[in-house]
Every structure is written in structure tokens, then in C-alpha cells.
Design a protein around this motif. Structure first.
Motif, mmCIF file in Angstrom:
data_model
loop_
_atom_site.group_PDB
_atom_site.id
_atom_site.type_symbol
_atom_site.label_atom_id
_atom_site.label_comp_id
_atom_site.label_asym_id
_atom_site.label_seq_id
_atom_site.Cartn_x
_atom_site.Cartn_y
_atom_site.Cartn_z
ATOM 1 N N SER A 175 0.083 1.888 3.708
ATOM 2 C CA SER A 175 0.138 2.587 4.992
ATOM 3 C C SER A 175 0.038 1.629 6.170
ATOM 4 O O SER A 175 -0.136 2.068 7.315
ATOM 5 N N LYS A 176 0.097 0.331 5.868
ATOM 6 C CA LYS A 176 0.068 -0.721 6.890
ATOM 7 C C LYS A 176 -1.272 -0.821 7.615
ATOM 8 O O LYS A 176 -1.329 -1.255 8.772
ATOM 9 N N ARG A 177 -2.333 -0.415 6.926
ATOM 10 C CA ARG A 177 -3.670 -0.757 7.426
ATOM 11 C C ARG A 177 -3.889 -2.235 7.120
ATOM 12 O O ARG A 177 -3.678 -2.678 5.990
ATOM 13 N N ARG A 178 -4.350 -3.000 8.098
ATOM 14 C CA ARG A 178 -4.454 -4.447 7.925
ATOM 15 C C ARG A 178 -5.847 -4.935 8.284
ATOM 16 O O ARG A 178 -6.429 -4.534 9.292
ATOM 17 N N PHE A 179 -6.327 -5.850 7.449
ATOM 18 C CA PHE A 179 -7.626 -6.476 7.624
ATOM 19 C C PHE A 179 -7.426 -7.986 7.450
ATOM 20 O O PHE A 179 -6.654 -8.421 6.594
#
Length: 293
Positions: free
Chosen positions: A105-109
Motif C-alpha cells: 500500500s506504499k506505506r514507507r518507513f
């Protein structure tokens, strides 16, 4: 071994919006271990994180995929181990700037080694294709060759056409200056009749007018400012212009792209060089191209 700890942040719209954990890094010459500890990631249905290490190129993150972390809910504890062989090309290893985690979902850390924000949302995956700078150099080479062909035609026209008295005087004076300056700075002839003339950048004016553009060639300027001279090599009717430098594969690509495809090593007794005009530790020589005098 180099050890350090960096915070792990979630990124959104180019900003670090919250701290979600930390990474412990153990960095050595031939391998790196990254212990990733995060909590409260809240990944909803997509609980798999892709793991990338990255380096920066022109301000853009180039991500090199290392594997997946599955079943993240909501915490993550993961040990990442990588070597130079895992970075696409060995030379990328020393350029690694941090680690990026991304789900479908293109959550980025991300955790960054110098602890500054990075444009992780514009990350481009590394591919086996030629690096952009090599492609650019190839394109420049094609442009250089086209310009070279056009200017060769100009040279031939100049040689075939009649020159005014002023043209003859100006050319003779410039060539005389180049010869004189070369003699002062260590002009020598080898046993096989090859003549080496050490010159300065302004002496390019002693060549045919179509060669004057070389005074602003980026590769020539780089070598000239590093070693404070250039070299003319006279072999019978042929004349070469040499840019001082050190041989290695990547430099060879740049040299060819900017029109200096031939590398020549010259013995110490064939040309007199000052300490700041040479490199005694590496494979020193001259990147050469044929020019018209």
C-alpha cells in the motif's frame, strides 16, 4: 567495526511523520548487519514489508531489494545481513545510506545513516541496466563525435582554402609560443623519435582552430586542474593531445565519452614532471586523442 543506532521513521508526503522504532547497525568492510526494531506500524491488511538498502544519486534514493518481512502485526524485529555482492555492484557497498521498508500500500518507513530526512517516497529500484551517468556519457560521446566530424570538415576547408597574411602570422605566433613553452617545461624525444611536449591549457591555441574547443572539454579540465599540465605527443605526421590521469575501468568510460579513448603510459625518463604533475602510487599516464596542428 563501526556501530551506531538510528531512529526508524514513517514517511508521508515527503515528511517524517512519526517515530516507529530504531535500527542498530554493525558495519564492517565486507559485511553489514542491521537489527530492525519497530512497533505500532499498523499495516492493516497488507502485513508484508519489502526491505531495501539504498544510496543517493542526484538526490534520489536508489533502492536495492534485500527480501521481505512477513506477518508484521503490529511490531517488527528483523535481522538484515548484506555484503558488497548484495548491493548490485560492489562499488555501491560504501555508498549505502540507510534502509527503507515498504508495503504493497506504499506505506514507507526508513532509517538514514546520517539521520537526515531522505526522499524515500521517490525511491527508484536499482536495476542491472547501465547507470544513468554511463548512459549520459554515451549520449555525450555521440554528440562529441558528431561535432568532431563537423569540425574535421572545417579543418579540411581551412587547410584547402587560402589564408590571409594575418592568419599565417597569428598561427605561427601561437605555434611558436606552444613550442617555446613546451621546450621550457620538459620537451623530450624518445629513442624511437617520438617527441613529448609538456604544455599548458592556453597552448591549445597553437593547434588548428577546429581544436580550440578542447580547451573547455570537461574531461580535459578535470585532468588539467589535477595535474597542472597537458601533453602533446608527436609521432611523425601524427600529433596526439594527452590529458594526465590514472587508469581504471570507470575512468576509461568517461575518457572515451569525452573523446580521449587511448591511454598511454610514459616512462619517467621520457618527460620531466614535478611532484604535483604526476601520481607515483597509481597507474598514471595520459588519455589521448589525435589532433591537428
Amino acid at each position: 567495526m563501526k556501530r551506531f543506532i538510528r531512529y526508524l521513521y514513517e514517511y508521508q508526503n515527503g515528511q517524517r511523520i512519526r517515530n516507529v522504532g530504531f535500527v542498530k547497525v554493525e558495519q564492517q568492510d565486507e559485511n553489514t548487519v542491521v537489527h530492525i526494531h519497530g512497533k505500532g506500524l499498523h499495516l492493516a491488511e497488507d502485513k508484508t514489508l519489502k526491505v531495501y538498502i539504498f544510496y543517493l544519486k542526484g538526490g534520489q534514493c536508489i533502492g536495492i531489494w534485500q527480501g521481505d518481512i512477513e506477518h508484521v502485526n503490529p511490531a517488527v524485529n528483523y535481522r538484515l545481513f548484506f555484503t558488497p555482492e548484495d548491493t548490485g555492484r560492489r562499488e555501491n557497498y560504501s555508498r549505502i545510506e540507510g534502509v527503507i521498508l515498504e508495503n504493497g500500500s506504499k506505506r514507507r518507513f526508513a532509517a538514514v545513516w546520517d539521520d537526515t530526512p531522505a526522499a524515500v517516497e521517490q525511491m527508484r529500484p536499482w536495476k542491472e541496466d547501465p547507470e544513468p551517468d554511463i548512459l549520459e556519457m554515451t549520449q555525450r560521446k555521440a554528440e562529441e563525435e558528431q561535432i568532431r566530424t563537423q569540425e574535421d570538415e572545417v579543418c579540411e576547408e581551412e587547410m584547402d582554402g587560402e589564408m590571409s597574411e594575418d592568419d599565417w602570422i597569428d598561427t605561427g605566433e601561437e605555434e611558436g609560443k606552444a613550442e617555446e613553452r613546451g621546450s621550457e617545461e620538459g620537451s623530450r624525444s624518445s629513442s624511437d623519435g617520438v617527441r613529448y611536449i609538456k604544455i599548458q591549457r592556453q597552448d591549445i591555441a597553437g593547434l588548428k582552430r577546429c581544436e580550440w574547443r578542447l580547451a573547455n572539454n570537461s574531461f580535459l579540465l578535470h585532468g588539467y586542474y589535477n595535474y597542472h599540465h597537458l601533453l602533446l605527443i608527436e609521432e611523425g605526421e601524427q600529433c596526439l593531445l594527452g590529458v594526465p590521469g590514472v587508469y581504471h575501468a570507470r575512468e576509461a568510460q568517461a575518457a572515451e565519452a569525452f573523446g580521449f579513448p587511448q591511454f598511454r603510459r610514459i616512462a619517467d625518463d621520457e618527460i620531466a614532471l614535478e611532484a604535483d604533475e604526476k601520481n607515483e602510487e597509481d597507474d598514471f599516464g595520459y588519455w589521448c586523442r589525435q589532433v591537428k596542428r
